[in-house]
Motif scaffolding. Structure first.
Motif, PDB file in Angstrom:
ATOM      1  N   ASN A 184       0.845  -1.193   0.000  1.00 27.59           N
ATOM      2  CA  ASN A 184       0.000   0.000   0.000  1.00 27.59           C
ATOM      3  C   ASN A 184       0.887   1.253   0.000  1.00 27.59           C
ATOM      4  O   ASN A 184       1.715   1.424   0.906  1.00 27.59           O
ATOM      5  CB  ASN A 184      -0.902   0.002   1.242  1.00 27.59           C
ATOM      6  CG  ASN A 184      -1.959   1.085   1.204  1.00 27.59           C
ATOM      7  OD1 ASN A 184      -1.848   2.054   0.450  1.00 27.59           O
ATOM      8  ND2 ASN A 184      -2.981   0.941   2.028  1.00 27.59           N
ATOM      9  N   PRO A 185       0.752   2.137  -0.975  1.00 23.33           N
ATOM     10  CA  PRO A 185       1.579   3.343  -0.989  1.00 23.33           C
ATOM     11  C   PRO A 185       1.316   4.252   0.207  1.00 23.33           C
ATOM     12  O   PRO A 185       2.099   5.164   0.471  1.00 23.33           O
ATOM     13  CB  PRO A 185       1.208   4.032  -2.306  1.00 23.33           C
ATOM     14  CG  PRO A 185      -0.114   3.461  -2.691  1.00 23.33           C
ATOM     15  CD  PRO A 185      -0.135   2.067  -2.158  1.00 23.33           C
ATOM     16  N   LEU A 186       0.228   3.983   0.939  1.00 21.52           N
ATOM     17  CA  LEU A 186      -0.031   4.733   2.172  1.00 21.52           C
ATOM     18  C   LEU A 186       1.147   4.627   3.130  1.00 21.52           C
ATOM     19  O   LEU A 186       1.492   5.588   3.827  1.00 21.52           O
ATOM     20  CB  LEU A 186      -1.304   4.202   2.843  1.00 21.52           C
ATOM     21  CG  LEU A 186      -1.687   4.829   4.169  1.00 21.52           C
ATOM     22  CD1 LEU A 186      -2.136   6.274   3.963  1.00 21.52           C
ATOM     23  CD2 LEU A 186      -2.788   4.019   4.842  1.00 21.52           C
ATOM     24  N   MET A 187       1.770   3.454   3.185  1.00 25.21           N
ATOM     25  CA  MET A 187       2.941   3.253   4.046  1.00 25.21           C
ATOM     26  C   MET A 187       4.060   4.214   3.649  1.00 25.21           C
ATOM     27  O   MET A 187       4.725   4.820   4.498  1.00 25.21           O
ATOM     28  CB  MET A 187       3.421   1.803   3.926  1.00 25.21           C
ATOM     29  CG  MET A 187       4.696   1.463   4.682  1.00 25.21           C
ATOM     30  SD  MET A 187       4.434   1.124   6.406  1.00 25.21           S
ATOM     31  CE  MET A 187       6.019   0.363   6.831  1.00 25.21           C
ATOM     32  N   MET A 188       4.262   4.389   2.350  1.00 20.29           N
ATOM     33  CA  MET A 188       5.315   5.281   1.863  1.00 20.29           C
ATOM     34  C   MET A 188       4.964   6.739   2.143  1.00 20.29           C
ATOM     35  O   MET A 188       5.805   7.525   2.561  1.00 20.29           O
ATOM     36  CB  MET A 188       5.532   5.080   0.363  1.00 20.29           C
ATOM     37  CG  MET A 188       6.041   3.706  -0.007  1.00 20.29           C
ATOM     38  SD  MET A 188       7.596   3.330   0.803  1.00 20.29           S
ATOM     39  CE  MET A 188       7.911   1.716   0.141  1.00 20.29           C
ATOM     40  N   ARG A 189       3.704   7.082   1.918  1.00 20.37           N
ATOM     41  CA  ARG A 189       3.306   8.475   2.134  1.00 20.37           C
ATOM     42  C   ARG A 189       3.398   8.861   3.600  1.00 20.37           C
ATOM     43  O   ARG A 189       3.804   9.976   3.940  1.00 20.37           O
ATOM     44  CB  ARG A 189       1.898   8.706   1.586  1.00 20.37           C
ATOM     45  CG  ARG A 189       1.836   8.681   0.053  1.00 20.37           C
ATOM     46  CD  ARG A 189       0.543   9.265  -0.461  1.00 20.37           C
ATOM     47  NE  ARG A 189      -0.591   8.410  -0.166  1.00 20.37           N
ATOM     48  CZ  ARG A 189      -1.039   7.461  -0.975  1.00 20.37           C
ATOM     49  NH1 ARG A 189      -0.428   7.233  -2.133  1.00 20.37           N
ATOM     50  NH2 ARG A 189      -2.096   6.731  -0.662  1.00 20.37           N
ATOM     51  N   ILE A 217       6.959   2.649  -6.407  1.00 21.36           N
ATOM     52  CA  ILE A 217       6.490   3.157  -7.706  1.00 21.36           C
ATOM     53  C   ILE A 217       5.131   3.839  -7.545  1.00 21.36           C
ATOM     54  O   ILE A 217       4.901   4.930  -8.067  1.00 21.36           O
ATOM     55  CB  ILE A 217       6.419   2.017  -8.729  1.00 21.36           C
ATOM     56  CG1 ILE A 217       7.834   1.569  -9.125  1.00 21.36           C
ATOM     57  CG2 ILE A 217       5.638   2.441  -9.965  1.00 21.36           C
ATOM     58  CD1 ILE A 217       7.877   0.338 -10.007  1.00 21.36           C
ATOM     59  N   GLU A 218       4.214   3.204  -6.799  1.00 24.21           N
ATOM     60  CA  GLU A 218       2.875   3.762  -6.658  1.00 24.21           C
ATOM     61  C   GLU A 218       2.867   5.057  -5.844  1.00 24.21           C
ATOM     62  O   GLU A 218       1.959   5.875  -5.984  1.00 24.21           O
ATOM     63  CB  GLU A 218       1.936   2.734  -6.031  1.00 24.21           C
ATOM     64  CG  GLU A 218       1.664   1.555  -6.944  1.00 24.21           C
ATOM     65  CD  GLU A 218       0.330   0.891  -6.664  1.00 24.21           C
ATOM     66  OE1 GLU A 218      -0.302   1.229  -5.647  1.00 24.21           O
ATOM     67  OE2 GLU A 218      -0.069   0.046  -7.478  1.00 24.21           O
ATOM     68  N   ALA A 219       3.879   5.239  -4.993  1.00 23.11           N
ATOM     69  CA  ALA A 219       3.981   6.480  -4.226  1.00 23.11           C
ATOM     70  C   ALA A 219       4.771   7.551  -4.965  1.00 23.11           C
ATOM     71  O   ALA A 219       4.985   8.637  -4.441  1.00 23.11           O
ATOM     72  CB  ALA A 219       4.632   6.203  -2.874  1.00 23.11           C
TER      73      ALA A 219
END
Length: 264
Positions: A184-189, A217-219
């Motif tokens: 989940n890109p939420l983790m990166m954000r 990539i998604e973040a």
């Protein structure tokens, strides 16, 4: 000398350490980041341990990483829940890393009509606790899981992890969990916010195509795949997306942290 322009997010297991051993060059890499004043965070999907626990573990391998530079799926989950329902309540299956993060976010941990069932990783999954979670979700509690990893390593071999238990609960309830951790890109954000950095000037280093590179990539991050963990050069080719750079190990980035892509 070129101007420093990259911030770093780096996975822990398979990148900096393997089991309880230092990956050669990891200490030099982190030392170079500190010497250059580079912002960095060490990320892990493991929700068992607090940043203090992980700092102690890394110190035993020879890596000196401050607590403030460690970001876990438990911390990301606590931040997410605080943003969704401040001062809420949760029934938790997990260890101190998760319960501490939720307590510090102002959450009440309860087994009586919780807002959320939060599933994390533990080495001692309880059938009784899983059954209670299933019943609470059936009664309307929202289902959250820290990460989708199906298995984890141990000295004896693989162990069932959060994703496997989440699948059991999902099958019993018909309710899918919301996974907070990688991919989940939420983790990166959430890590970027904790770091005070922008995606345009940050890169993600990981050993897994399906979590680290995918979420990077998604973040909107540049990504580096190291071949000291799960993914190999061969298996990386099977994915429909590619990392920005592939290196044998973290040691290959020493001396190149200012701009590893230019040096490539």
């Amino acid at each position: 000398m070129t101007e420093q322009r990259w911030n770093y997010l780096t996975d822990m297991d398979g990148v900096l350490v393997q089991e309880e051993h230092l990956v050669p060059g990891a200490d030099e890499f982190l030392g170079e980041l500190r010497a250059n004043g580079t912002k960095f965070l060490v990320l892990t999907n493991n929700s068992i341990y607090t940043p203090r626990d992980l700092r102690a573990r890394l110190l035993r391998t020879g890596l000196d990483v401050p607590e403030s530079a460690i970001w876990t799926s438990a911390l990301a989950t606590a931040k997410f829940l605080d943003s969704q329902r401040p001062n809420g309540s949760a029934f938790v299956i997990g260890e101190a890393g998760l319960t501490t993060a939720l307590h510090e976010a102002g959450y009440v941990l309860t087994d009586r009509d919780p807002d959320y069932v939060v599933l994390g990783e533990t080495r001692t999954y309880s059938f009784t606790a899983i059954t209670r979670a299933i019943r609470m979700i059936g009664d309307g509690a929202r289902f959250i899981a820290t990460n989708p990893d199906a298995t984890g390593p141990s000295r004896e071999g693989i162990l069932p992890a959060t994703g496997s238990i989440a699948a059991l609960i999902e099958r019993a309830t018909g309710r899918q969990p919301y996974y907070v951790g990688k991919p989940n890109p939420l983790m990166m954000r959430s890590a970027l916010r904790a770091l005070g950095a922008h995606s345009e000037h940050t890169l993600m280093i990981g050993d897994r195509m399906d979590t680290d590179v995918h979420s990077g990539i998604e973040a909107g991050l540049e990504t580096v795949l190291v071949l000291t963990g799960i993914s190999t050069a061969e298996t990386a080719e099977r994915y429909p997306y590619r990392p920005t750079l592939v290196v044998d190990s973290i040691a290959d980035l020493v001396g190149r942290t200012g701009d590893p892509f230019q040096a490539a």
